[in-house]
Design an enzyme around this catalytic site. Structure first.
Site, PDB file in Angstrom:
ATOM      1  N   CYS A 107     100.479  46.769  -8.575  1.00 27.90           N
ATOM      2  CA  CYS A 107      99.570  46.202  -7.567  1.00 27.90           C
ATOM      3  C   CYS A 107      99.884  44.725  -7.372  1.00 27.90           C
ATOM      4  CB  CYS A 107      98.121  46.308  -8.023  1.00 27.90           C
ATOM      5  SG  CYS A 107      97.601  47.964  -8.398  1.00 27.90           S
ATOM      6  N   CYS A 198      91.689  51.857  -1.670  1.00 31.21           N
ATOM      7  CA  CYS A 198      91.160  51.413  -2.963  1.00 31.21           C
ATOM      8  C   CYS A 198      90.084  50.383  -2.632  1.00 31.21           C
ATOM      9  CB  CYS A 198      92.286  50.790  -3.785  1.00 31.21           C
ATOM     10  SG  CYS A 198      91.713  49.982  -5.290  1.00 31.21           S
ATOM     11  N   ARG A 270      87.841  52.887 -11.333  1.00 32.51           N
ATOM     12  CA  ARG A 270      88.670  51.990 -12.146  1.00 32.51           C
ATOM     13  C   ARG A 270      87.811  50.975 -12.891  1.00 32.51           C
ATOM     14  NH1 ARG A 270      94.000  50.446 -11.329  1.00 32.51           N
ATOM     15  NH2 ARG A 270      93.893  51.657  -9.428  1.00 32.51           N
TER      16      ARG A 270
END
Ligand code: SAM
Ligand code: DTB
Ligand code: SF4
Length: 344
Positions: A107, A198, A270
């Site tokens: 990321c 996300c 997450r």
């Protein structure tokens, strides 16, 4: 019974949550809530697997936005040294090391309000390089228009991270340089381009439980649930407006993870920023509540993370294993398929 009725494999994915329903979830006795969350989690995931991403700040500091939690805003004196966009080869060298450490997703974050077109050329090259290494690629670059999202998709981007951060009402207490709907617009461009979404937020910014409920309601009531929902615990940064905010009860953080999992059971929740300050026992509770994805490595973007040795030991203690890279949405496990009328 018709085939149609029998074949609805994901009857628990709803986009019509009401504030009262979410409030009721938050009010459940802790053990009941965790049991419900773990049960929902097992419908879609192996509970002993955890997905591991590594983060890199490819452009640090000097950001024109005023997000009240952020070390990288040019509006606050946080002592952070700003730097320009990293060279593609340097980023790919770091990505290679992350892959060797076991990351399956890389990321890359940039402190921009939105990317300029020439910067996007470089980011697309980074995405292509990460994909060539066999990792999933994720970037977080601020607001995107439809064309920019398509360019990233064409480069092979798997995930775009863009957090709504908190509930709609509390948002204006935290950020004034863009609106909540600006964030929602970017999420729509990302989704329309065919990139996985996300999106999550930060807990412990002085918000009330209703703001946490609102945030999860906004995410779950998007046309499709984000595939990945990062729940960050605020990393307090000196010099920012939230640098001295009161601590939140850690069990309320666990509750938020559990409610997120019940509302979006097929999404990866997450356990993001804040693990550095969490005990192993608190993290174990977060996994029990349905978190199944973490950032690994010594650093997040600008703040600290537990590091490889600690995480390996923690996962070994819990009997948890790294999840293989995959970008497709999870199917409900065959043993859990129920006729659609049974879910009514
Ligand atoms: N500039 C881009 C943006 O805002 O979308 C990308 C980078 S930004 C740092 C990515 C996310 O990290 C933010 O949306 C926020 O949710 C999270 N974040 C930033 N600072 C944080 C902090 N101090 N504690 C917890 N989460 C944080
Ligand atoms: C997300 O939700 N958390 C990550 C990632 N997306 C980009 C970032 C956390 C940043 C924590 C503060 C910092 O390290 O600067
Ligand atoms: Fe800039 Fe992103 Fe930090 Fe906000 S969160 S100040 S947009 S880097």
């Amino acid at each position: 019974m018709s085939t149609q009725q029998q074949s609805d494999p994901r009857p628990d994915l709803r986009n019509d949550w009401t504030r009262d329903e979410v409030t009721d979830l938050f009010a459940m006795p802790f053990n009941d809530l965790l049991f419900a969350a773990q049960t929902a989690h097992r419908r879609y995931f192996d509970p002993n697997e955890v997905q591991q991403s590594e983060l890199l700040s490819i452009k640090t500091g000097g950001c024109p936005e005023d997000c009240g939690y952020c070390s990288q805003s040019a509006k606050f004196e946080t002592g952070l040294k700003a730097s320009k966009l990293m060279e593609v080869e340097k980023v790919l060298t770091e990505a290679r090391k992350a892959k060797e450490r076991g990351a399956t997703r890389y990321c890359m974050g940039a402190a921009w309000r939105s990317p300029k077109d020439r910067d996007l050329d470089a980011v697309c090259a980074m995405v292509e390089g990460v994909k060539d290494m066999g990792m999933e690629a994720c970037v977080t670059l601020g607001m995107l228009d439809a064309m920019q999202a398509k360019r990233l998709r064409d480069a092979g981007l798997d995930y775009y991270n863009h957090n709504i951060d908190t509930g709609r009402e509390y948002y204006t207490d935290i950020i004034t340089t863009r609106t909540f709907d600006d964030r929602i617009d970017t999420l729509a461009h990302v989704r329309d381009a065919g990139i996985h979404v996300c999106s999550g937020g930060i807990i412990g910014m002085g918000e009330e439980q209703k703001d946490r409920a609102d945030m999860l309601m906004e995410l779950a009531n998007l046309p499709e649930h984000p595939e990945s929902v990062p729940i960050n615990s605020l990393m307090k940064v000196g010099g920012t407006p939230l640098g001295e905010v009161d601590d939140l009860d850690p069990l309320e953080f666990v509750r938020t993870i559990a409610v997120a999992k019940i509302m979006m059971p097929a999404s990866m929740v997450r356990l993001s920023a804040g693990r550095e300050h969490m005990s192993d026992e608190l993290q174990a509770l977060c996994f029990l509540a349905g978190a199944n994805s973490i950032f690994v490595g010594e650093k997040l973007l600008t703040t600290d993370n537990p590091g490889e040795d600690h995480d390996k030991a923690l996962l070994a203690r819990l009997g948890m294993k790294p999840m293989a890279a995959h970008t497709a949405a999870p199917e409900v496990k065959p043993e859990h398929i129920v006729p659609s009328h049974a879910a009514e």
